[in-house]
Design a protein around this motif. Structure first.
Motif, PDB file in Angstrom:
ATOM      1  N   PRO B 247       0.820  -1.210   0.000  1.00 11.33           N
ATOM      2  CA  PRO B 247       0.000   0.000   0.000  1.00 11.33           C
ATOM      3  C   PRO B 247       0.858   1.267   0.000  1.00 11.33           C
ATOM      4  N   GLN B 248       0.322   2.303  -0.640  1.00  6.72           N
ATOM      5  CA  GLN B 248       1.016   3.581  -0.720  1.00  6.72           C
ATOM      6  C   GLN B 248       1.418   4.073   0.672  1.00  6.72           C
ATOM      7  N   ILE B 249       0.480   3.949   1.604  1.00  3.72           N
ATOM      8  CA  ILE B 249       0.724   4.492   2.938  1.00  3.72           C
ATOM      9  C   ILE B 249       1.871   3.744   3.619  1.00  3.72           C
ATOM     10  N   THR B 250       1.984   2.433   3.331  1.00  7.80           N
ATOM     11  CA  THR B 250       3.077   1.654   3.908  1.00  7.80           C
ATOM     12  C   THR B 250       4.411   2.163   3.371  1.00  7.80           C
ATOM     13  N   ARG B 251       4.432   2.428   2.071  1.00  8.34           N
ATOM     14  CA  ARG B 251       5.668   2.939   1.468  1.00  8.34           C
ATOM     15  C   ARG B 251       6.058   4.281   2.086  1.00  8.34           C
ATOM     16  N   VAL B 252       5.048   5.135   2.327  1.00  7.85           N
ATOM     17  CA  VAL B 252       5.311   6.438   2.942  1.00  7.85           C
ATOM     18  C   VAL B 252       5.951   6.247   4.313  1.00  7.85           C
ATOM     19  N   PHE B 253       5.394   5.334   5.099  1.00  5.40           N
ATOM     20  CA  PHE B 253       5.913   5.160   6.460  1.00  5.40           C
ATOM     21  C   PHE B 253       7.275   4.478   6.480  1.00  5.40           C
ATOM     22  N   ILE B 254       7.528   3.626   5.514  1.00  2.00           N
ATOM     23  CA  ILE B 254       8.872   3.033   5.431  1.00  2.00           C
ATOM     24  C   ILE B 254       9.889   4.133   5.132  1.00  2.00           C
ATOM     25  N   SER B 255       9.533   5.038   4.203  1.00  2.08           N
ATOM     26  CA  SER B 255      10.426   6.157   3.886  1.00  2.08           C
ATOM     27  C   SER B 255      10.712   6.994   5.119  1.00  2.08           C
ATOM     28  N   ILE B 267       2.759   0.113   8.882  1.00  2.00           N
ATOM     29  CA  ILE B 267       1.470   0.801   8.784  1.00  2.00           C
ATOM     30  C   ILE B 267       0.848   0.424   7.448  1.00  2.00           C
ATOM     31  N   TYR B 268      -0.376  -0.103   7.492  1.00  2.00           N
ATOM     32  CA  TYR B 268      -0.997  -0.554   6.232  1.00  2.00           C
ATOM     33  C   TYR B 268      -2.293   0.147   5.915  1.00  2.00           C
TER      34      TYR B 268
ATOM     35  N   GLU C 267       3.243   9.728  -3.195  1.00  2.00           N
ATOM     36  CA  GLU C 267       4.044   9.235  -2.093  1.00  2.00           C
ATOM     37  C   GLU C 267       5.088  10.263  -1.625  1.00  2.00           C
ATOM     38  N   ALA C 268       5.848  10.801  -2.582  1.00  2.00           N
ATOM     39  CA  ALA C 268       6.943  11.694  -2.226  1.00  2.00           C
ATOM     40  C   ALA C 268       6.436  12.949  -1.518  1.00  2.00           C
ATOM     41  N   GLU C 269       5.377  13.519  -2.070  1.00  2.00           N
ATOM     42  CA  GLU C 269       4.760  14.697  -1.448  1.00  2.00           C
ATOM     43  C   GLU C 269       4.354  14.396  -0.023  1.00  2.00           C
TER      44      GLU C 269
END
Lengths: 268, 288, 286
Positions: B247-255, B267-268, C267-269
């Motif tokens: 999920p997009q949100i998971t990728r955001v939190f990994i970053s 976070i999923y 995502e980046a934003e």
């Protein structure tokens, strides 16, 4: 499994026979069938058989596969042989055994003759389907029949139907398998009971299959319209067939076989 | 354990040039009452695996044990019984409907079980409720319904067999967000109410994250992981590597996690994400 | 004329006598050349019905639809409209006609009477564009869903249409197949200058468009850039649509009175905004 059956039993390859123009293959197959019926004696069959055996070798289709093609028709072969033996005339094979009195040399000869004829017919025609894809076959048939357009025969429509049928056979086979599994998962039993029970058990497969075929047909019709399909008028063809040297050589050989068989018929 | 496989191997087209190993030594165990997510790319062996759980496919080698019984040890009768224990809803199940009314279609499975008319009737009523369809649909032809409604009827047809295990292969495929959420909510409800085991096959990690308790990960005919949702999703990088979408949100939190912020990388769902951010803000004294 | 599609007060009903059967209800919509427009809506919102008006598969009950400047009701121009307004459907299995990939791609060209050498050239080009050249002689039914759908797209772009309408092209595909299709259509827009109209209910696909049109109940509900449209989280939820998770998170945080920007889609934003927030660089009420 049902998936293993391929229509027309096409074996891809790159032999000279595979590469021949499918129209020529159809014409030559028809000529070959004619030869088989013209032949009057065993010597003639020997010539035809040598020709066919060489063709099989050139095609690189395994001999076992070719012989396997006879299997489904074995019943017909035995049946024909039996009747020819039975109705034969001439010298009795066992003149002293009364219950074998029907067995004559003439009958045996006729039976062997007929069996050879059928076997050559089967191998000859299946060599064509083994070496020609179904698409090319239907294409070639359309082109060979195209003069009939002038007689108002809907050649284009028929060939479009064949093309679409061939495209959808694998899809529908897959679908049948899926629906069968889905009904099995609901406890459907296709394997026990008498014929009527088993036939009834097929309803849960057939109805969804027909419904889906209609749905597909509708969607396909839209898709064809979107791609400017407008019937056969003014259409050009993507695939172009040209007779090449190999086609001419093949037809000369075939004519030679025909000539030899006729000569044998007259002189032997 | 309700379902166990031992060294399960399945090969397609054995002896032909098309021979392919679809399952390679798969040993998994599914706990009774669990809600299991099964994930993997197309062609990883998911569908082949679930077709073994109710004896639709026969293993090339290895064992499938359902409810304590080895499926391929002896008679066929047992395997048909297994189909009632393990209900399997295939992809696009609406294409299997065939009866003249919704009622009769749902009755097909229970009838094959040899139940009494009253029992069948009560099961139909229960299952139509589980999938959230109004009873007025029962006398309609299944072919008059919308796509989403048809799908529910098909699912009800399997639920009506009251299987101990309900397996659904991509039950939300092709549905819009609303249809998807509703179907998944219904399945969740069915799981908590009947306490039966549910196995959900899905491409969507979000759907799995929101529903499953444990996850089986398949890759190239092998089961490469079977663990809790938490443990599996901790390996987001590995999941991405084998071609799964996280999920997009998971990728955001990994970053964020990798940038050194004090946030969890597990976070999923958006809900968890909002909670996590609020927690961090409060801990950092940025919000009270 | 800059609009490739011009819809004026379009109404459509399968059964004009019954008012309840109205599927499209007074649609006005202009689509510019070389734009990428996503039409978003739940099942039954009328989005597919609208799409079928763009190339005259369906004809208006009321109002007008002009495609490439031609009235779709004009029967003489129908072939011209169909050639220009290519259309790809949801189920790739039901739009592939031939049993060999290249022969299928040639189907439309055969229908249009394209001359043989040109046809061979265009088939090769079309397969190249969708990245299916190596499968030229394969049987379509052995391909994956994404590959089949790319073959279907090749069959359309071989006609050199000015506009490509895709009616839920990814609904039956797995994530891998969906990615293949999205990257193919974006490439078509940038490299071939084809106008893209994408009908979808996946918001993550809609986000990639230049413009998003949201339909509900046969009407246009929202129309604008993805940034604008996906600000309306509550409204989209009310018509059973998702928003990207990033936008949804911003919406949730704003409920706590945290002043994060509303239009965050990618995502980046999102990582950026959250970083600032966690460093205390974004104001909040408390």
């Amino acid at each position: 499994m049902i998936k293993d059956i391929t229509l027309g039993q096409f074996f891809p390859g790159d032999s000279v026979i595979h590469k021949m123009d499918p129209r020529m293959k159809i014409i030559l197959t028809v000529v070959f069938v004619a030869i088989i019926f013209v032949v009057k004696n065993f010597l003639g069959f020997a010539v035809a058989a040598i020709f066919l055996a060489s063709a099989v070798l050139i095609s690189k289709i395994p001999v076992r596969t070719v012989l396997k093609g006879i299997k489904p028709l074995l019943f017909i072969i035995i049946f024909t042989a039996f009747f020819n033996v039975f109705y034969g005339t001439g010298v009795k094979v066992f003149p002293d055994i009364s219950w074998l009195s029907w067995l004559t040399y003439g009958g045996l000869e006729r039976a062997v003759f007929m069996v050879i004829r059928i076997v050559l017919l089967i191998i000859g025609t299946s060599l064509m389907t083994y070496t020609t894809s179904p698409v090319m076959l239907s294409d070639a048939i359309e082109r060979l029949l195209s003069p009939l357009k002038h007689l108002k025969v809907p050649v284009h429509e028929l060939s479009m139907m064949m093309t679409i049928a061939m495209r959808f056979i694998p899809t529908l086979i897959d679908e049948t398998e899926k629906i069968t599994n889905a009904q099995k998962a609901r406890g459907a039993d296709f394997e026990t009971g008498n014929i009527i029970r088993r036939a009834k058990a097929l309803i849960p497969i057939l109805i969804p299959l027909i419904v889906s075929a209609f749905r597909r047909a509708e969607e396909l019709a839209d898709a064809m319209e979107c791609r400017c399909y407008n019937g056969g008028d003014g259409r050009t063809r993507y695939k172009i067939y040209n007779f090449s040297l190999r086609d001419y050589i093949a037809s000369i050989i075939m004519l030679a076989v025909l000539a030899i068989v006729i000569v044998i018929n007259i002189f032997f | 354990m309700i379902i166990t496989t031992e060294n399960l191997i399945y090969k397609y087209g054995v002896g032909t040039p098309f021979e392919k190993t679809a399952l390679d030594n798969v040993s998994v165990s599914i706990r009774e009452g669990d809600y299991v997510g099964l994930i993997g790319q197309t062609g990883s062996g998911k569908s082949t695996l679930i077709s073994h759980f109710n004896a639709i496919l026969k293993p090339t080698s290895g064992k499938v044990i359902v409810d304590g019984e080895d499926l391929w040890q002896d008679n066929k009768h047992k395997r048909i019984q297994t189909r009632f224990k393990v209900g399997l809803v295939f992809q696009y199940p609406e294409y299997q409907l065939f009866e003249d009314t919704v009622y009769n279609d749902i009755a097909f499975g229970p009838k094959n079980m040899g139940l009494s008319a009253e029992e069948i009737d009560s099961r139909i009523m229960k299952s139509i409720e589980f999938v959230g369809l109004d009873k007025k649909f029962l006398q309609k032809s299944p072919f008059e319904l919308s796509g989403g409604q048809k799908r529910r009827v098909a699912i009800a047809g399997v639920m009506a067999m009251s299987p101990k295990v309900l397996i659904l292969d991509e039950p939300a495929a092709g549905l819009d967000p609303k249809g998807r959420d509703e179907i998944l909510a219904r399945i969740r409800e069915y799981h908590s109410e009947t306490k039966s085991t549910v196995l959900l096959v899905s491409h969507s990690m979000e759907d799995i994250a929101q529903n499953a308790k444990s996850i089986i990960v398949m890759n190239r005919a092998k089961c490469i992981m079977h663990a809790s949702v938490q443990q599996v999703f901790e390996n987001a990088g590995m999941l991405e590597k084998i071609g799964l979408d996280i999920p997009q949100i998971t990728r955001v939190f990994i970053s964020l996690h990798n940038k050194g912020y004090n946030v969890s990388s597990n976070i999923y769902t958006v809900q968890d994400a909002a909670k996590e951010i609020m927690r961090c803000l409060k801990e950092g004294g940025l919000y009270d | 004329m800059n609009n490739i599609i011009d819809v004026e007060n379009l109404t459509f009903s399968y059964n004009p006598e019954e008012h309840s059967a109205v599927v499209l209800d007074g649609i006005d919509l202009q689509i510019e050349k070389n734009s990428f427009v996503a039409i978003l809506g739940h099942n039954g919102s009328g989005k597919s019905t609208l799409a079928k008006h763009f190339n005259g598969i369906l004809l208006p009950t009321g109002g007008k639809v002009y495609a490439c400047g031609f009235d779709t009701c004009d029967n003489d121009k129908l072939l011209e409209i169909r050639r220009n307004m290519g259309m790809v459907f949801q189920n790739p299995d039901n739009q592939i006609i031939a049993s060999v990939v290249d022969e299928d791609v040639a189907f439309a060209l055969e229908n249009l009477g394209v001359e043989h050498n040109e046809m061979v050239k265009r088939v090769d080009e079309a397969l190249e564009i969708v990245g299916m050249t190596e499968y030229k002689h394969h049987a379509p039914h052995r391909l994956s869903g994404g590959q089949k759908q790319r073959v279907a797209i090749a069959g359309i772009i071989a006609m050199k249409p000015s506009c490509l309408i895709l009616d839920e092209p990814t609904a039956m595909l797995d994530p891998q197949g969906r990615k293949e299709i999205m990257s193919t259509i974006k490439r078509l827009k940038t490299e071939q200058g084809v106008t893209i109209v994408l009908i979808t209910h996946y918001m993550d696909e809609a986000v990639q468009a230049d413009r998003v049109v949201v339909m509900d109940d046969g009407k246009i509900l929202l129309d604008g850039t993805p940034e604008y449209v996906f600000q309306n989280v509550g409204l989209l939820h009310s018509v059973a649509l998702d928003v990207p998770q990033a936008a949804e998170l911003m919406y949730k945080l704003r409920e706590y009175d945290i002043k994060v920007p509303i239009s965050v889609l990618h995502e980046a934003e999102c990582v950026d905004v959250l970083s600032k927030l966690l460093e205390g660089k974004i104001d909040n009420h408390h």
